[in-house]
Scaffold this motif. Structure first.
Motif, mmCIF file in Angstrom:
data_model
loop_
_atom_site.group_PDB
_atom_site.id
_atom_site.type_symbol
_atom_site.label_atom_id
_atom_site.label_comp_id
_atom_site.label_asym_id
_atom_site.label_seq_id
_atom_site.Cartn_x
_atom_site.Cartn_y
_atom_site.Cartn_z
ATOM 1 N N GLU A 139 0.544 -1.566 -0.026
ATOM 2 C CA GLU A 139 -0.022 -0.250 0.043
ATOM 3 C C GLU A 139 1.078 1.399 -0.029
ATOM 4 O O GLU A 139 0.394 2.466 -0.752
ATOM 5 C CB GLU A 139 -1.322 -0.041 1.271
ATOM 6 N N GLU A 143 0.764 3.907 -2.993
ATOM 7 C CA GLU A 143 0.278 5.675 -2.828
ATOM 8 C C GLU A 143 2.012 5.814 -2.899
ATOM 9 O O GLU A 143 1.527 7.501 -3.637
ATOM 10 C CB GLU A 143 0.473 5.560 -1.021
ATOM 11 N N GLU A 155 9.414 0.988 -7.741
ATOM 12 C CA GLU A 155 8.111 -0.412 -8.225
ATOM 13 C C GLU A 155 9.595 -1.090 -8.322
ATOM 14 O O GLU A 155 8.635 -2.775 -7.535
ATOM 15 C CB GLU A 155 7.674 0.401 -8.832
ATOM 16 N N HIS A 192 0.638 -8.322 -12.168
ATOM 17 C CA HIS A 192 1.706 -7.982 -10.243
ATOM 18 C C HIS A 192 1.985 -9.327 -9.851
ATOM 19 O O HIS A 192 0.444 -10.083 -9.678
ATOM 20 C CB HIS A 192 0.150 -7.334 -9.812
ATOM 21 N N MET A 198 2.304 -13.582 -1.948
ATOM 22 C CA MET A 198 1.438 -13.268 -0.355
ATOM 23 C C MET A 198 0.912 -14.523 -0.385
ATOM 24 O O MET A 198 0.479 -15.519 1.366
ATOM 25 C CB MET A 198 1.115 -12.074 -0.429
ATOM 26 N N ALA A 240 -5.450 -4.054 -7.841
ATOM 27 C CA ALA A 240 -6.465 -3.143 -8.255
ATOM 28 C C ALA A 240 -6.351 -2.522 -9.625
ATOM 29 O O ALA A 240 -7.564 -1.850 -10.169
ATOM 30 C CB ALA A 240 -6.520 -1.400 -7.392
ATOM 31 N N TRP A 265 -10.985 -20.058 -6.858
ATOM 32 C CA TRP A 265 -9.966 -19.347 -5.766
ATOM 33 C C TRP A 265 -9.797 -17.879 -6.580
ATOM 34 O O TRP A 265 -8.819 -17.585 -7.287
ATOM 35 C CB TRP A 265 -9.218 -19.398 -4.752
ATOM 36 N N GLY A 268 -7.322 -10.219 -4.199
ATOM 37 C CA GLY A 268 -7.214 -9.106 -4.881
ATOM 38 C C GLY A 268 -8.359 -8.268 -5.039
ATOM 39 O O GLY A 268 -9.499 -8.224 -5.072
ATOM 40 N N VAL A 284 -11.212 -15.135 -2.196
ATOM 41 C CA VAL A 284 -11.373 -14.888 -0.795
ATOM 42 C C VAL A 284 -10.899 -13.389 -0.831
ATOM 43 O O VAL A 284 -10.189 -12.096 -1.821
ATOM 44 C CB VAL A 284 -9.301 -15.754 -1.156
ATOM 45 N N SER A 286 -8.792 -11.740 1.235
ATOM 46 C CA SER A 286 -7.538 -11.319 2.572
ATOM 47 C C SER A 286 -7.031 -12.834 2.271
ATOM 48 O O SER A 286 -7.671 -13.356 2.063
ATOM 49 C CB SER A 286 -8.292 -10.639 4.130
ATOM 50 N N LEU A 287 -5.804 -12.747 2.988
ATOM 51 C CA LEU A 287 -5.130 -13.510 3.298
ATOM 52 C C LEU A 287 -5.479 -14.164 4.463
ATOM 53 O O LEU A 287 -5.530 -15.855 4.444
ATOM 54 C CB LEU A 287 -3.539 -12.697 3.610
ATOM 55 N N CYS A 290 -8.376 -16.366 3.579
ATOM 56 C CA CYS A 290 -7.577 -17.730 2.254
ATOM 57 C C CYS A 290 -7.560 -18.621 3.331
ATOM 58 O O CYS A 290 -7.818 -19.444 3.053
ATOM 59 C CB CYS A 290 -5.709 -17.258 2.180
#
Ligand code: B12
Length: 303
Positions: A139, A143, A155, A192, A198, A240, A265, A268, A284, A286-287, A290
């Motif tokens: 994040e 940002e 990045e 990405h 993750m 995103a 599944w 994102g 899903v 979030s982690l 998951c």
């Protein structure tokens, strides 16, 4: 360059950039737009920042790393900023760690970044590292990119270092996992990769057998890899940047291509909350979710 002006020590703009991680441009823009900082000028007309203002800029930087908008905090007094930081959830240690990691990205200090990431992994373990260090850093990096404080090459620098550390840790578990057998990838327009890593880190730590094809796998090749490899689940990541409409269409297309025995599944930001429009596909969010999806699959298939 530190010079004595009245009682307060002052720093030039390069020193303030190094110290706070706020670029020279940002400092000048804020001065014009928000009336803060208010530097003095030396004989050559160059800006000199009193240490009290530098301290305030450091605090503002920490709040921005926590997602606060500059306009929201720049008018506050140092006491108010400290109070805001004090109110931040007990993530001050994490925030400080993230702050320095963001610094390393800006200053292209990849060795220090890698060392800090490995240190966090050691302290937190694979699952917490993915959720509590990498997720907020993504994040913060996103940002910072959006504010023009880092560019695409930084990045990439960030992604490569995180990838190395996560791959190394996951690699230690290769082949150890049992069921479900999970095939992970993204569709051709999604480059990405960190979301995938993750998820793999989270699932491997739960004893699942994961194979990642990396990013950008064409649908027909993905279908044959899933069927020929005897996989139980195909997991797909959509950042995103991926248009949600396209994600839904592509997922429904793959669902129609895959046998019903293989679960799908999807995770994102692009598909978050879109479950209703994706029948027979588990979205899903979030982690942590998951781990829930994994437990649900095991109950349903292994009893
Ligand atoms: C690193 C990065 C890049 C790198 C990627 C390097 C690489 N090879 O991976 C590079 C520089 C290439 C890049 C390019 C671009 N990027 Co970029 N990028 C990022 C950044 C910082 C991290 C990316 C990441 O992997 N995030 C992890 C994502 C996938 O996870 P998540 O959505 O938060 O999902 C969570 C959960 O849902 C779960 N999850 C995720 N996937 C899955 C899958 C499954 C199966 C499960 C169970 C769970 C799960 O895990 C995550 C935990 O937090 C993000 C910032 C961010 N906030 O994500 C910007 C970001 C995604 N990028 C963005 C943009 C705009 C782009 C570009 C279009 C910019 C450009 N003009 O070039 C291109 C598009 C490239 C493409 N075709 O995909 C924007 C998207 C904004 C938007 N709404 O459109 C972001 C949000 C930055 C920002 N703040 O604006 N980017």
């Amino acid at each position: 360059m530190e010079t004595q002006h009245s009682t307060d020590s002052v720093s030039n703009i390069a020193a303030v950039e190094r110290d706070t991680g706020l670029s020279k441009d940002t400092l000048r823009v804020w001065e014009r737009r928000y009336g803060f900082p208010v530097p003095l000028r030396d004989a050559n007309g160059d800006r000199l920042y009193p240490s009290a203002q530098v301290e305030k800029l450091r605090l503002i930087r920490r709040l921005i790393d926590q997602g606060k908008r500059p306009a929201k905090v720049i008018g506050a007094s140092t006491e108010e900023l400290l109070a805001l930081i004090g109110d931040m959830p007990d993530s001050s240690a994490a925030a400080t760690a993230n702050h320095s990691m963001l610094q390393y990205v800006r200053l292209h200090r990849s060795a220090e970044l890698a060392a800090a990431l490995r240190q966090a992994l050691l302290k937190q373990g694979l699952q917490r590292f993915a959720a509590e260090t990498v997720a907020p850093l993504n994040e913060a990096i996103g940002e910072a990119w959006m504010r023009g404080e880092i560019d695409v090459s930084e990045e990439h620098l960030y992604t490569e270092q995180v990838q190395n550390v996560l791959r190394g840790a996951i690699g230690a578990h290769i082949g150890a996992g049992t069921r479900p057998r999970v095939l992970l990838t993204t569709f051709p327009d999604e480059e990405h990769v960190l979301g995938l890593l993750m998820v793999e880190a989270t699932l491997v730590a739960e004893g699942a057998h994961c194979l990642s094809l990396g990013t950008r796998t064409p649908l027909p090749d993905l279908r044959s890899a899933a069927v020929d490899g005897g996989f139980d689940v195909v997991g797909l990541s959509f950042s995103a940047a991926y248009p949600s409409r396209q994600a839904i269409d592509d997922l429904l297309q793959l669902r129609a291509m895959l046998p019903a025995s293989i679960a799908m599944w999807a995770g994102g930001s692009a598909v978050k909350g879109k479950g209703k429009r994706l029948p027979d596909i588990r979205v899903v969010d979030s982690l942590a979710d998951c781990v829930t999806a994994l437990a649900e699959w095991r109950v349903a298939h292994l009893g």
